[in-house]
Design a protein around this motif. Structure first.
Motif, PDB file in Angstrom:
ATOM      1  N   UNK A 188      42.705  39.613  33.839  1.00 15.46           N
ATOM      2  CA  UNK A 188      44.049  40.488  34.007  1.00 15.46           C
ATOM      3  C   UNK A 188      44.546  40.338  35.414  1.00 15.46           C
ATOM      4  N   UNK A 189      43.775  40.264  36.444  1.00 14.35           N
ATOM      5  CA  UNK A 189      44.111  40.097  37.836  1.00 14.35           C
ATOM      6  C   UNK A 189      44.789  38.903  38.172  1.00 14.35           C
ATOM      7  N   UNK A 190      43.818  37.700  37.552  1.00 11.39           N
ATOM      8  CA  UNK A 190      44.492  36.412  37.683  1.00 11.39           C
ATOM      9  C   UNK A 190      45.495  36.032  36.797  1.00 11.39           C
ATOM     10  N   UNK A 191      45.840  36.569  35.762  1.00 10.73           N
ATOM     11  CA  UNK A 191      46.925  36.066  34.921  1.00 10.73           C
ATOM     12  C   UNK A 191      48.148  36.829  35.392  1.00 10.73           C
ATOM     13  N   UNK A 192      48.048  38.119  36.078  1.00 16.31           N
ATOM     14  CA  UNK A 192      48.980  38.855  36.456  1.00 16.31           C
ATOM     15  C   UNK A 192      49.788  38.055  37.668  1.00 16.31           C
ATOM     16  N   UNK A 193      48.994  37.148  38.513  1.00 15.02           N
ATOM     17  CA  UNK A 193      49.369  36.466  39.283  1.00 15.02           C
ATOM     18  C   UNK A 193      49.546  34.936  39.055  1.00 15.02           C
ATOM     19  N   UNK A 194      50.748  34.511  38.736  1.00 18.75           N
ATOM     20  CA  UNK A 194      50.829  33.265  38.181  1.00 18.75           C
ATOM     21  C   UNK A 194      50.520  32.013  39.087  1.00 18.75           C
ATOM     22  N   UNK A 195      50.615  32.337  40.530  1.00 16.73           N
ATOM     23  CA  UNK A 195      50.159  31.136  41.509  1.00 16.73           C
ATOM     24  C   UNK A 195      48.762  31.344  41.761  1.00 16.73           C
ATOM     25  N   UNK A 240      39.382  27.033  38.252  1.00 19.88           N
ATOM     26  CA  UNK A 240      38.245  26.804  39.132  1.00 19.88           C
ATOM     27  C   UNK A 240      36.980  27.504  38.614  1.00 19.88           C
ATOM     28  N   UNK A 241      37.452  28.738  38.431  1.00 19.61           N
ATOM     29  CA  UNK A 241      36.318  29.905  38.230  1.00 19.61           C
ATOM     30  C   UNK A 241      35.688  29.468  36.797  1.00 19.61           C
ATOM     31  N   UNK A 242      36.841  28.954  35.873  1.00 21.08           N
ATOM     32  CA  UNK A 242      36.085  28.558  34.530  1.00 21.08           C
ATOM     33  C   UNK A 242      35.286  27.328  34.575  1.00 21.08           C
ATOM     34  N   UNK A 243      35.744  26.622  35.515  1.00 24.94           N
ATOM     35  CA  UNK A 243      35.196  25.104  35.709  1.00 24.94           C
ATOM     36  C   UNK A 243      33.707  25.338  36.183  1.00 24.94           C
ATOM     37  N   UNK A 244      33.460  26.387  37.065  1.00 22.96           N
ATOM     38  CA  UNK A 244      32.106  26.656  37.538  1.00 22.96           C
ATOM     39  C   UNK A 244      31.174  27.105  36.590  1.00 22.96           C
ATOM     40  N   UNK A 245      31.742  28.143  35.840  1.00 20.67           N
ATOM     41  CA  UNK A 245      31.339  28.812  34.656  1.00 20.67           C
ATOM     42  C   UNK A 245      30.490  27.633  33.687  1.00 20.67           C
ATOM     43  N   UNK A 247      46.348  30.800  38.946  1.00 21.47           N
ATOM     44  CA  UNK A 247      45.992  30.258  37.742  1.00 21.47           C
ATOM     45  C   UNK A 247      44.995  29.027  38.161  1.00 21.47           C
ATOM     46  N   UNK A 248      45.265  28.398  39.143  1.00 28.72           N
ATOM     47  CA  UNK A 248      44.225  27.371  39.663  1.00 28.72           C
ATOM     48  C   UNK A 248      42.878  27.936  40.006  1.00 28.72           C
ATOM     49  N   UNK A 249      43.219  29.092  40.583  1.00 34.40           N
ATOM     50  CA  UNK A 249      41.943  29.651  41.085  1.00 34.40           C
ATOM     51  C   UNK A 249      40.946  30.167  39.684  1.00 34.40           C
ATOM     52  N   UNK A 250      41.785  30.425  38.629  1.00 32.52           N
ATOM     53  CA  UNK A 250      40.819  31.003  37.526  1.00 32.52           C
ATOM     54  C   UNK A 250      40.610  29.798  36.787  1.00 32.52           C
ATOM     55  N   UNK A 267      40.843  23.507  29.883  1.00 34.37           N
ATOM     56  CA  UNK A 267      40.966  24.626  30.613  1.00 34.37           C
ATOM     57  C   UNK A 267      42.136  25.363  30.748  1.00 34.37           C
ATOM     58  N   UNK A 268      43.272  24.354  31.061  1.00 36.12           N
ATOM     59  CA  UNK A 268      44.660  24.894  31.099  1.00 36.12           C
ATOM     60  C   UNK A 268      45.176  25.296  29.872  1.00 36.12           C
TER      61      UNK A 268
END
Length: 314
Positions: free
Chosen positions: A43-50, A57-62, A52-55, A75-76
């Motif tokens: 929710x925090x990441x999606x609320x801040x559109x800029x 990257x987080x998924x890539x690590x997972x 998205x790349x951090x999100x 992922x995108x």
């Protein structure tokens, strides 16, 4: 120019490409599912559109920690699908078709009650219809037939003219009520005719009461004429079997009618004195029969003329 055969494009994707496409979809769905499990971060990441790349990257690590190599494009797509709620179940709108479907699915719960209600309504309408038909038959056939039969019995057996007059009045009342659809009034006329028939068939003696402890005669001063004196002899109707009978008697003092086994008959003073002397002699009235009611008559025949009138309490 040389003829060259041109191969037609395949109608469907090769199996390998179909499998790869399906794998991409499954991976995208898995990405969405992973994002949902980490709802607060998502929710925090999606609320801040800029961010998205951090999100991503987080998924890539997972996935890398799970030994799964997921392309960035997948992922995108997963992040985009979550934003669009592409893989979220949305219940159908509460439309008429949905309501009907729910009714059908839950028919096991409400079906038996609905069936019972329909059956009760049908029974109620059937009962009303039957009652209406039954009452119509009663007014057009049963009651007229009963009036004709009972009045015929009375006319054949009655020997007094006042009986025939009474019968004619009751027959007229009953027939008019039946014709006008007044069921209660028509039934009352039939009941009155039945009582009249019973009365003319009944035979009894009007006997003077002279048992110990019971009054044989009383006298009254009329309220309207306090200077006069009314004398009454207490009597009872005794049937041919020796048992007392109940009679309907109207009191001349208050005009009320009661069904009684004993009542007072107004007699001349001379007869009152005779009965009084008869009882004083030995405590018993020897000449106890004051009148006799014969079959075919409504009223008793008295052993001597009486002024008329009666009382029901003393």
């Amino acid at each position: 120019m040389t003829d060259t055969a041109v191969a037609a494009p395949p109608a469907t994707l090769p199996v390998e490409k179909q499998s790869a496409k399906l794998d991409d979809i499954m991976l995208a769905m898995d990405v969405v599912d992973t994002l949902r499990h980490d709802q607060k971060i998502t929710e925090r990441e999606l609320a801040e559109g800029d961010r998205a790349e951090d999100l991503i990257e987080r998924l890539r690590v997972v996935y890398r920690n799970q030994g799964i190599d997921v392309p960035d494009e997948i992922l995108r797509q997963g992040v985009k699908a979550l934003r669009e709620e592409r893989f979220v179940y949305k219940p159908p709108r509460d439309s008429l078709s949905v309501k009907m479907a729910r009714l059908y699915v839950t028919r096991g719960r409400w079906g038996k009650w609905a069936l019972a209600a329909v059956a009760a309504l049908a029974l109620g309408f059937g009962t009303l219809a039957y009652q209406g038909y039954s009452e119509q038959v009663e007014l057009t056939r049963t009651i007229p037939t009963a009036i004709t039969r009972i009045s015929g019995d009375i006319t054949r057996e009655a020997t007094a003219e006042n009986v025939r007059t009474r019968v004619a009045a009751l027959v007229s009342d009953g027939q008019t009520a039946a014709r006008d659809g007044k069921t209660a009034a028509a039934r009352t006329a039939v009941a009155d005719l039945e009582r009249l028939r019973e009365d003319i068939r009944t035979e009894y003696d009007v006997r003077i009461v002279s048992r110990p402890g019971e009054s044989t005669g009383v006298w009254r001063r009329p309220r309207r004429n306090p200077n006069a004196m009314n004398y009454y002899v207490i009597v009872e109707a005794v049937g041919r079997d020796g048992r007392p009978l109940s009679r309907s008697v109207t009191s001349e003092e208050d005009g009320t009618t009661r069904v009684v086994t004993k009542w007072g008959v107004r007699v001349p003073e001379s007869l009152y004195r005779v009965v009084e002397a008869d009882k004083r002699d030995d405590g018993i009235v020897q000449n106890a029969i004051l009148g006799r009611k014969q079959r075919g008559q409504l009223d008793p025949t008295w052993r001597e003329a009486l002024p008329g009138g009666a009382i029901t309490s003393w």
